[in-house]
Write an enzyme that holds these catalytic residues in place. Sequence first.
Site, PDB file in Angstrom:
ATOM      1  N   GLU A   1      10.789   6.576 -16.955  1.00  0.00           N
ATOM      2  CA  GLU A   1      11.281   7.962 -16.894  1.00  0.00           C
ATOM      3  C   GLU A   1      11.967   8.206 -15.541  1.00  0.00           C
ATOM      4  OE1 GLU A   1       8.286   7.065 -17.865  1.00  0.00           O
ATOM      5  OE2 GLU A   1       8.170   7.724 -19.947  1.00  0.00           O
TER       6      GLU A   1
ATOM      7  N   GLU B   1      12.599  -4.333  -4.890  1.00  0.00           N
ATOM      8  CA  GLU B   1      11.512  -4.533  -5.855  1.00  0.00           C
ATOM      9  C   GLU B   1      12.036  -4.381  -7.277  1.00  0.00           C
ATOM     10  OE1 GLU B   1       8.244  -1.755  -5.571  1.00  0.00           O
ATOM     11  OE2 GLU B   1       7.111  -2.761  -7.141  1.00  0.00           O
TER      12      GLU B   1
ATOM     13  N   GLY C   1       0.822  -1.207   0.000  1.00  0.00           N
ATOM     14  CA  GLY C   1       0.000   0.000   0.000  1.00  0.00           C
ATOM     15  C   GLY C   1       0.856   1.257   0.000  1.00  0.00           C
TER      16      GLY C   1
END
Length: 387
Positions: free
Chosen positions: A372, A249, A132
């Site tokens: 980006e 991640e 979250g």
Amino acid sequence: MHADPIDALLGSDERAFRAEVRGFIRDTLPESTRRNADLGRHATRDEVLHWQRALYARGWAAPTWPEAYGGTGWDPVRQFLFTLECGLGSAPKVPAFGTKMIGPVLYTFGSEAQKAFYLPRILRAEDWWCQGFSEPGAGSDLAALKTRAERVGDRYVVNGQKIWTTKAQHANRMFALVRTATGARRQDGISMLLIDMDSPGIELRPIIGIDGSHSLNEVFLTDVAVPAGNLVGDEGRGWDYARFLLANERSDITGVGRSRRQLARLRALVGQRGAGAGLLAAIAEVDIALTAVELTELRYLAAQGRGEDIGAGASILKLRGTEVQQELTRLLREVLGAEALRFGAAAQGGAEGIAEEYLYNRASTIYGGSSEIQRGLIARAAMAEGA
Ligand SMILES: Cc1cc2nc3c(=O)[nH]c(=O)nc-3n(C[C@H](O)[C@H](O)[C@H](O)COP(=O)(O)OP(=O)(O)OC[C@H]3O[C@@H](n4cnc5c(N)ncnc54)[C@H](O)[C@@H]3O)c2cc1C
């Protein structure tokens, strides 16, 4: 027959390890699960949990964790080979949220009580975690997040909204970034909380993706009570923990095993149907790019194993690994032509799952930090090195 660029770099012990992993996947993974993954479908909750438990039984649930916490203690090369073989063998991707994201945060920054409770549950696949972080208006600019947690006695009361929460419909726990104060720097007032998804005041709304799947959700939090013991580390230091987590991640997103398998599928289709010079050149180019990602990942892992800082390495891997994934599904569509426009059971004769995977893959250069943003991070690291 194409040379395996990784194999040529391995010693005999590493080759034996790779063969052991390959054999385990071949003998343990149900055929129906493998087929689903081959067809580009999201693994079901049951398929993922079954696979995670098989890995736990073999002692391989957490390849990157230290042995003290139940990890394998593998060196970086073995970690890489394991992930590569899982992708090549079409094993379901074990959700990164538990083992790759919150697990390392907890054994690095969590309390003893949190380590004792949550880490074994992650290993045994007893919890399904979701992440979250993002909110409407706070994605790339994550520090703009507005979900508030107010300390009231021995608990926090949380109000706000999260979005793009992957597989929240399966999750019983969420690690969330919340605002506990407004400081001079926006990053200073952010904390990380562990939230039970069955807490009163949590409402989920599905977001159906362009590929037709339900993977994403909005999560609304209204007066959700969270015990103060579920704060990770110190109040106000959530930003530091989030940065630590996001680096893990990003490096998990290269998916080189899956990309190798897709390349083999592409070559098989070209073998059956033929291809012009332009397409053959594009396939050669993506093969070279994939090899570069594999070797770079291996090089960074070896450097990390020596305790070296890899700088913007995770960003480089994320950027190029996801570009390769997208290019492969684009080329699969090109070989198949109009057949690749068919969805579900209507897609046949080699086109199964291509439309869905092509469309879902558009998101890979957005999630985990958009391309980006990665380019910005790489440029800043390069400028700092040159200074
Ligand atoms: C499939 C999928 C799964 C996801 N799963 C999760 C999850 O489980 N949990 C979670 O918390 N989040 C999740 N996300 C959210 C993801 O992290 C965000 O979508 C991502 O960080 C981009 O944020 P945004 O969507 O708000 O876009 P924005 O930040 O609004 O960006 C819009 C565009 O502007 C560009 N841009 C923004 N800032 C800059 C800049 N400084 N320089 C140059 N360009 C810029 C971006 O690259 C993008 O092209 C997921 C997203 C997707 C697509």
